[in-house]
Design an enzyme around this catalytic site. Structure first.
Site, PDB file in Angstrom:
ATOM      1  N   ASP A 137     -19.463   3.961  -5.297  1.00  0.00           N
ATOM      2  CA  ASP A 137     -19.767   4.887  -6.388  1.00  0.00           C
ATOM      3  C   ASP A 137     -21.244   5.263  -6.306  1.00  0.00           C
ATOM      4  OD1 ASP A 137     -17.195   4.899  -7.526  1.00  0.00           O
ATOM      5  OD2 ASP A 137     -17.613   3.071  -8.656  1.00  0.00           O
ATOM      6  N   ASP A 154     -13.110   9.950  -7.711  1.00  0.00           N
ATOM      7  CA  ASP A 154     -12.858   9.720  -9.135  1.00  0.00           C
ATOM      8  C   ASP A 154     -12.858  11.044  -9.900  1.00  0.00           C
ATOM      9  OD1 ASP A 154     -12.898   6.988  -8.567  1.00  0.00           O
ATOM     10  OD2 ASP A 154     -15.007   6.779  -9.134  1.00  0.00           O
TER      11      ASP A 154
END
Length: 169
Positions: free
Chosen positions: A132, A150
């Site tokens: 991330d 995401d």
């Protein structure tokens, strides 16, 4: 003289095409996801943060859990669990796309989710976690870091909900 109804022909072609024509979008999400993650891995150490604006940083974070780091504190079983969910979801989405005709918003949503799901499955297989790097914050409060995959999953899910509320193709 009869002139062909071009709009009718386009509509008929669209209705005959399966949703698999949307795989290009899933591939685009997947490629963007993997390219951005690779750039982060190659240029940043774990937990590095680069301030971009007063409310946004680029960071390098590793997530062994699901969205919002759900189950990230578990001893490792969640890796296989989330891999299985990602693979099963991808298979179901491919089946739905193959069977879907004439529902562009539905296919758009599924393609975004598929690209994101495959991107995160690749991370779990390659690294044992998801990379991330997008960090939005307000003062000291930070939204959980996320990535392009995401984003595709989230936008696709919102489109599915919106489409179901509209009751139109």
């Amino acid at each position: 003289m009869n002139t062909p109804d071009i709009r009718g022909q386009k509509s008929e072609i669209r209705n005959r095409q399966s949703g698999l024509a949307w795989l290009w979008l899933a591939a685009l999400v997947l490629v963007l996801d993997q390219m951005t993650k690779l750039a982060v891995i190659q240029t940043m150490a774990l937990h590095d943060a680069i301030p971009v604006t007063d409310f946004f940083n680029l960071v390098r974070a590793h997530n062994t859990g699901a969205a919002f780091s759900l189950l990230a504190d578990q001893p490792g079983w969640q890796r296989i669990f989330f891999l299985a969910i990602g693979l099963v979801a991808s298979g179901v989405i491919l089946h739905l796309l193959r069977k879907t005709r004439g529902r562009p918003l539905f296919c758009l949503a599924l393609a975004l989710i598929l690209g994101g799901a495959v991107g995160n499955v690749i991370d779990r297989l390659a690294y044992g976690h998801v990379v991330d790097f997008l960090d939005f914050h307000l003062g000291d409060w930070h939204w959980p870091a996320f990535n392009v995959a995401d984003s595709g999953i989230t936008v696709g899910a919102v489109l599915l909900v919106w489409q179901s509320l509209r009751k139109q193709p």
